[in-house]
Design a protein around this motif. Structure first.
Motif, short mmCIF file in Angstrom:
data_model
loop_
_atom_site.label_atom_id
_atom_site.label_comp_id
_atom_site.label_asym_id
_atom_site.label_seq_id
_atom_site.Cartn_x
_atom_site.Cartn_y
_atom_site.Cartn_z
N ALA A 55 1.08 -1.22 -0.01
CA ALA A 55 -0.04 0.08 -0.03
C ALA A 55 0.77 1.19 0.00
N PRO A 56 1.68 1.37 0.81
CA PRO A 56 2.84 2.52 0.86
C PRO A 56 3.40 2.76 -0.45
N LEU A 57 3.76 1.84 -1.36
CA LEU A 57 4.25 1.88 -2.63
C LEU A 57 3.17 2.12 -3.69
N GLY A 58 1.74 2.27 -3.31
CA GLY A 58 0.82 2.47 -4.32
C GLY A 58 0.64 1.43 -5.41
N ILE A 59 1.23 -0.13 -4.78
CA ILE A 59 0.99 -1.02 -5.72
C ILE A 59 -0.41 -1.89 -5.53
N THR A 60 -0.79 -2.55 -6.53
CA THR A 60 -2.11 -3.43 -6.45
C THR A 60 -1.62 -4.80 -6.93
N MET A 61 -1.97 -5.91 -6.20
CA MET A 61 -1.41 -7.05 -6.15
C MET A 61 -2.65 -7.77 -7.34
N HIS A 62 -2.18 -8.65 -8.27
CA HIS A 62 -3.07 -9.38 -9.06
C HIS A 62 -2.64 -10.82 -9.17
N ALA A 63 -3.26 -11.76 -8.60
CA ALA A 63 -2.74 -13.21 -8.37
C ALA A 63 -3.74 -14.15 -9.26
N LEU A 64 -3.19 -14.93 -9.72
CA LEU A 64 -3.85 -16.13 -10.43
C LEU A 64 -4.97 -17.09 -9.16
N ALA A 65 -4.10 -17.35 -8.25
CA ALA A 65 -4.63 -18.43 -7.18
C ALA A 65 -3.78 -18.08 -6.10
N THR A 66 -4.32 -18.72 -4.84
CA THR A 66 -4.10 -18.77 -3.60
C THR A 66 -3.93 -19.99 -3.02
N TRP A 67 -3.33 -20.20 -1.95
CA TRP A 67 -3.32 -21.68 -1.04
C TRP A 67 -4.66 -22.02 -0.88
N TRP A 68 -5.45 -21.13 -0.83
CA TRP A 68 -7.21 -21.51 -0.13
C TRP A 68 -7.64 -22.04 -1.66
N ASP A 69 -7.34 -21.66 -2.80
CA ASP A 69 -7.82 -22.18 -4.15
C ASP A 69 -7.27 -23.58 -4.18
N VAL A 70 -6.04 -23.84 -3.72
CA VAL A 70 -5.22 -25.12 -3.80
C VAL A 70 -5.89 -26.13 -3.07
N LEU A 71 -6.23 -25.61 -1.73
CA LEU A 71 -6.74 -26.60 -0.64
C LEU A 71 -8.16 -26.91 -0.97
N GLU A 72 -9.16 -26.01 -1.48
CA GLU A 72 -10.34 -26.36 -1.72
C GLU A 72 -10.52 -27.51 -2.98
N VAL A 73 -9.55 -27.27 -4.07
CA VAL A 73 -9.59 -28.05 -5.10
C VAL A 73 -8.96 -29.21 -4.58
N ALA A 74 -7.89 -29.37 -3.76
CA ALA A 74 -7.45 -30.64 -3.13
C ALA A 74 -8.58 -31.45 -2.35
N ASN A 75 -9.18 -30.68 -1.75
CA ASN A 75 -10.58 -31.06 -0.69
C ASN A 75 -11.51 -31.80 -1.74
N ARG A 76 -11.80 -30.95 -2.97
CA ARG A 76 -13.08 -31.64 -3.82
C ARG A 76 -12.55 -32.85 -4.60
N GLY A 77 -11.16 -32.68 -4.80
CA GLY A 77 -10.70 -34.11 -5.74
C GLY A 77 -9.99 -34.98 -5.10
#
Length: 236
Positions: free
Chosen positions: A179-201
Motif C-alpha cells: 500500500a505505501p508503494l501504491g501497488i495493487t496485487m493481481h494473483a491467479l490463485a492462492t493456497w485457499w484455492d489449492v486446498l479447496e480443489v484438493a479437498n474436492r478432488g
C-alpha cells in the motif's frame, strides 16, 4: 451482492490454475522436509510453479487467464513495459511481454558487486513516465516487492501493479508492504484455492489436508510448533 461475469471467471480461473498446479506436481506436501520462507516461517507444503512451464497446453491456458486478468484489472493498452523480477518469475514475464508485444526489462535484487544505483539493477530499456507491470512467480508477505519496485520508480517509471502466478493469501502484511508503494496485487490463485480443489478432488489424504489447513489458519503458530529439529528447504 450478485457476482458479475468477471468475478465468476476469476473463481473458475483460480480453481483451474489450482488444479493444474496439483496435477502437474507443482504442489508437494512434505512434512519431513519443511519449506523455509524468507520471512522465517516454515510450512509443510511446497509450491514449485516452474514445473508448469514443462506442460505447453497447461502453460498456454494459464497464460491466457493471466492476460485476461491483466486486461480486466489493469486495462488493455495501459502498459508500456513488463518488468521481470529476478527469480522464478522471469519466464512468465517473458511470456506475458511476448504476448502483449511489449518491451521486457529485468530487475535485479541488488546491484552487481562494486556498482551502485538503480541503473545497474535494471537490464533493458525503460523511459521516465512508462507504466510498468512488475511480474513475479509467488508472493508471500510482500516484503521483497519494494526492492524490485524501487529501481523502477527511481528511473521515473509508473509502477502501480504487481502480477504473480500465485499469492499465499494468508499474510495481512502484504497490504502493509504494498500500500505505501501504491501497488495493487493481481494473483491467479492462492493456497485457499489449492486446498479447496484438493479437498474436492481428494488429491490429499485427511492428515495432509489437516496439516495444510492448520498452517494456513495460523502460519506463525504452526512454525513455532514444527520448526525445531526439522529439515527445511528454501522456498522457490
Amino acid at each position: 451482492m450478485i457476482p458479475d461475469a468477471w468475478d465468476i471467471e476469476l473463481r473458475e480461473g483460480a480453481a483451474s490454475v489450482a488444479r493444474h498446479l496439483i496435477e502437474t506436481g507443482c504442489v508437494r506436501y512434505d512434512p519431513e522436509h519443511l519449506c523455509n520462507h524468507g520471512s522465517g516461517l516454515v510450512s509443510p507444503v511446497h509450491l514449485e510453479g516452474r514445473r508448469l512451464l514443462s506442460y505447453p497446453a497447461v502453460r498456454d491456458e494459464v497464460l491466457d487467464f493471466a492476460l485476461r486478468m491483466i486486461g480486466q484489472e489493469i486495462g488493455d493498452g495501459e502498459l508500456d513495459a513488463i518488468a521481470a523480477a529476478e527469480g522464478a518469475g522471469v519466464p512468465w514475464a517473458a511470456l506475458i511481454a511476448d504476448r502483449l508485444e511489449l518491451p521486457l526489462v529485468f530487475v535485479r535484487k541488488e546491484a552487481p558487486e562494486g556498482l551502485q544505483g538503480y541503473k545497474h539493477r535494471i537490464e533493458g530499456r525503460v523511459e521516465p513516465g512508462w507504466r510498468v507491470l512488475l511480474v513475479e512467480q509467488i508472493a508471500a508477505d510482500g516484503h521483497r516487492k519494494a526492492r524490485f519496485a524501487q529501481p523502477l520508480k527511481e528511473a521515473g517509471c509508473d509502477v502501480r501493479d504487481l502480477f504473480v502466478l500465485f499469492q499465499y493469501g494468508i499474510f495481512d502484511e502484504i497490504q502493509e508492504h504494498l500500500a505505501p508503494l501504491g501497488i495493487t496485487m493481481h494473483a491467479l490463485a492462492t493456497w485457499w484455492d489449492v486446498l479447496e480443489v484438493a479437498n474436492r478432488g481428494h488429491y490429499l489424504d485427511g492428515q495432509a489436508q489437516g496439516e495444510i489447513h492448520a498452517f494456513l489458519q495460523d502460519p506463525r503458530r504452526w512454525t513455532a510448533e514444527h520448526q525445531k529439529g526439522r529439515k527445511s528447504e528454501k522456498a522457490a
